[in-house]
Scaffold this motif. Structure first.
Motif, PDB file in Angstrom:
ATOM      1  N   VAL A  88     -34.931 -13.540 -40.651  1.00  0.00           N
ATOM      2  CA  VAL A  88     -33.806 -13.589 -39.157  1.00  0.00           C
ATOM      3  C   VAL A  88     -35.567 -13.219 -38.215  1.00  0.00           C
ATOM      4  N   TYR A  89     -35.251 -14.160 -36.928  1.00  0.00           N
ATOM      5  CA  TYR A  89     -36.446 -13.699 -36.727  1.00  0.00           C
ATOM      6  C   TYR A  89     -36.443 -12.458 -35.173  1.00  0.00           C
ATOM      7  N   GLN A  90     -34.903 -12.533 -35.216  1.00  0.00           N
ATOM      8  CA  GLN A  90     -34.774 -11.296 -33.823  1.00  0.00           C
ATOM      9  C   GLN A  90     -33.209 -11.390 -33.621  1.00  0.00           C
ATOM     10  N   GLU A  91     -32.817  -9.979 -33.660  1.00  0.00           N
ATOM     11  CA  GLU A  91     -31.729  -9.506 -33.657  1.00  0.00           C
ATOM     12  C   GLU A  91     -31.001  -9.869 -32.827  1.00  0.00           C
ATOM     13  N   ALA A  92     -29.619 -10.676 -33.046  1.00  0.00           N
ATOM     14  CA  ALA A  92     -28.614 -11.100 -32.198  1.00  0.00           C
ATOM     15  C   ALA A  92     -27.599  -9.669 -31.400  1.00  0.00           C
ATOM     16  N   ASN A  93     -28.805  -9.647 -30.672  1.00  0.00           N
ATOM     17  CA  ASN A  93     -27.776  -7.814 -30.123  1.00  0.00           C
ATOM     18  C   ASN A  93     -27.866  -7.648 -28.750  1.00  0.00           C
ATOM     19  N   LYS A  94     -27.316  -9.398 -28.358  1.00  0.00           N
ATOM     20  CA  LYS A  94     -26.550  -9.268 -26.745  1.00  0.00           C
ATOM     21  C   LYS A  94     -25.055 -10.156 -26.914  1.00  0.00           C
ATOM     22  N   THR A  95     -24.076  -9.445 -26.238  1.00  0.00           N
ATOM     23  CA  THR A  95     -22.852  -9.789 -26.736  1.00  0.00           C
ATOM     24  C   THR A  95     -22.410 -10.937 -24.929  1.00  0.00           C
ATOM     25  N   SER A 144     -13.596 -15.016 -28.078  1.00  0.00           N
ATOM     26  CA  SER A 144     -14.357 -14.905 -26.878  1.00  0.00           C
ATOM     27  C   SER A 144     -15.321 -14.461 -26.612  1.00  0.00           C
ATOM     28  N   LYS A 145     -16.286 -13.670 -27.439  1.00  0.00           N
ATOM     29  CA  LYS A 145     -17.470 -13.431 -27.503  1.00  0.00           C
ATOM     30  C   LYS A 145     -18.229 -14.107 -28.573  1.00  0.00           C
ATOM     31  N   LYS A 146     -20.226 -14.280 -28.364  1.00  0.00           N
ATOM     32  CA  LYS A 146     -20.726 -14.617 -28.920  1.00  0.00           C
ATOM     33  C   LYS A 146     -21.766 -13.554 -29.004  1.00  0.00           C
ATOM     34  N   LEU A 147     -22.926 -13.332 -30.076  1.00  0.00           N
ATOM     35  CA  LEU A 147     -24.040 -12.677 -30.178  1.00  0.00           C
ATOM     36  C   LEU A 147     -25.195 -13.804 -30.252  1.00  0.00           C
ATOM     37  N   CYS A 148     -25.899 -13.252 -29.426  1.00  0.00           N
ATOM     38  CA  CYS A 148     -26.795 -14.103 -28.840  1.00  0.00           C
ATOM     39  C   CYS A 148     -28.278 -13.112 -29.370  1.00  0.00           C
ATOM     40  N   ALA A 149     -29.702 -14.111 -28.952  1.00  0.00           N
ATOM     41  CA  ALA A 149     -30.968 -12.833 -29.024  1.00  0.00           C
ATOM     42  C   ALA A 149     -31.409 -12.929 -27.301  1.00  0.00           C
ATOM     43  N   ASP A 150     -30.378 -13.855 -26.803  1.00  0.00           N
ATOM     44  CA  ASP A 150     -31.011 -13.650 -25.319  1.00  0.00           C
ATOM     45  C   ASP A 150     -29.908 -14.457 -24.356  1.00  0.00           C
ATOM     46  N   ASP A 151     -29.354 -13.863 -23.087  1.00  0.00           N
ATOM     47  CA  ASP A 151     -28.751 -13.790 -22.306  1.00  0.00           C
ATOM     48  C   ASP A 151     -28.439 -15.454 -22.522  1.00  0.00           C
ATOM     49  N   ASN A 152     -28.831 -16.137 -22.462  1.00  0.00           N
ATOM     50  CA  ASN A 152     -28.595 -18.332 -22.752  1.00  0.00           C
ATOM     51  C   ASN A 152     -28.228 -19.121 -24.012  1.00  0.00           C
ATOM     52  N   CYS A 153     -28.344 -17.965 -24.864  1.00  0.00           N
ATOM     53  CA  CYS A 153     -28.103 -18.133 -26.558  1.00  0.00           C
ATOM     54  C   CYS A 153     -29.703 -19.320 -26.696  1.00  0.00           C
ATOM     55  N   VAL A 154     -30.125 -19.111 -26.289  1.00  0.00           N
ATOM     56  CA  VAL A 154     -31.597 -20.254 -25.976  1.00  0.00           C
ATOM     57  C   VAL A 154     -32.405 -20.292 -27.630  1.00  0.00           C
ATOM     58  N   TYR A 155     -32.778 -18.618 -27.982  1.00  0.00           N
ATOM     59  CA  TYR A 155     -33.764 -18.313 -28.584  1.00  0.00           C
ATOM     60  C   TYR A 155     -33.501 -18.311 -30.120  1.00  0.00           C
ATOM     61  N   THR A 156     -33.878 -19.026 -31.198  1.00  0.00           N
ATOM     62  CA  THR A 156     -33.143 -18.604 -32.199  1.00  0.00           C
ATOM     63  C   THR A 156     -33.454 -17.720 -33.634  1.00  0.00           C
ATOM     64  N   ILE A 157     -32.034 -17.428 -33.364  1.00  0.00           N
ATOM     65  CA  ILE A 157     -32.035 -15.910 -34.500  1.00  0.00           C
ATOM     66  C   ILE A 157     -32.379 -15.720 -35.976  1.00  0.00           C
ATOM     67  N   SER A 158     -32.084 -17.238 -36.384  1.00  0.00           N
ATOM     68  CA  SER A 158     -32.422 -16.980 -38.148  1.00  0.00           C
ATOM     69  C   SER A 158     -32.446 -18.757 -38.258  1.00  0.00           C
ATOM     70  N   LEU A 159     -32.841 -18.338 -39.525  1.00  0.00           N
ATOM     71  CA  LEU A 159     -33.110 -19.745 -39.961  1.00  0.00           C
ATOM     72  C   LEU A 159     -32.211 -19.650 -41.306  1.00  0.00           C
ATOM     73  N   ALA A 160     -30.949 -20.749 -41.025  1.00  0.00           N
ATOM     74  CA  ALA A 160     -30.328 -20.591 -42.661  1.00  0.00           C
ATOM     75  C   ALA A 160     -30.591 -22.141 -43.484  1.00  0.00           C
ATOM     76  N   ARG A 161     -30.165 -21.803 -44.596  1.00  0.00           N
ATOM     77  CA  ARG A 161     -29.998 -22.717 -45.857  1.00  0.00           C
ATOM     78  C   ARG A 161     -28.893 -23.319 -46.009  1.00  0.00           C
ATOM     79  N   ALA A 162     -28.250 -24.639 -46.209  1.00  0.00           N
ATOM     80  CA  ALA A 162     -26.605 -24.777 -46.653  1.00  0.00           C
ATOM     81  C   ALA A 162     -26.387 -24.423 -47.593  1.00  0.00           C
ATOM     82  N   GLU A 163     -25.360 -23.702 -48.419  1.00  0.00           N
ATOM     83  CA  GLU A 163     -25.149 -23.360 -49.910  1.00  0.00           C
ATOM     84  C   GLU A 163     -24.186 -24.944 -50.439  1.00  0.00           C
TER      85      GLU A 163
END
Length: 117
Positions: free
Chosen positions: A107-114, A24-43
């Motif tokens: 981690v580029y920025q915190e995902a602090n917007k719900t 029902s909810k997601k965490l994003c760095a901005d209200d539109n979820c367009v900014y990159t939160i982090s870079l991950a590598r597939a294991e």
């Protein structure tokens, strides 16, 4: 013609498939979820079960844009995009993937917007 149109409205030819909501909810760095939160590598490899998800291959880099808030009896999914094999400098399609299959590299920025999904 009018009867055909009325019949078409009462009996649609195209039907969709209902897909359960992942969260029902997601965490994003901005209200539109367009900014990159982090870079991950597939294991490990992951084959998408439907159109909401993306395929990932072991070792691929994934840009994470949002993290779904886990609900009971559900897995934890993140949304992101990977570089395609053919066009390594172009962003790919955005979709969900299990967070358990990746490791965050930076981690580029915190995902602090719900945000509601």
């Amino acid at each position: 013609v009018v009867l055909l149109l009325c019949f078409g409205l009462m009996c649609p030819l195209v039907t969709g498939i209902f897909m359960d909501k992942l969260a029902s909810k997601k965490l994003c760095a901005d209200d539109n979820c367009v900014y990159t939160i982090s870079l991950a590598r597939a294991e490990e490899d992951y084959n998408a079960p439907d159109c909401r998800f993306i395929n990932i291959k072991k070792g691929q880099l994934i840009y994470v844009y949002s993290k779904l808030v886990k609900e009971k009896d559900s897995g934890e999914f993140w949304a992101g995009s990977v570089y395609g094999e053919q066009y390594e400098d172009h962003m790919g399609t955005v979709g969900y993937f299990p967070s358990s299959l990746v490791s965050e590299q930076h981690v580029y920025q915190e995902a602090n917007k719900t945000v509601p999904t």
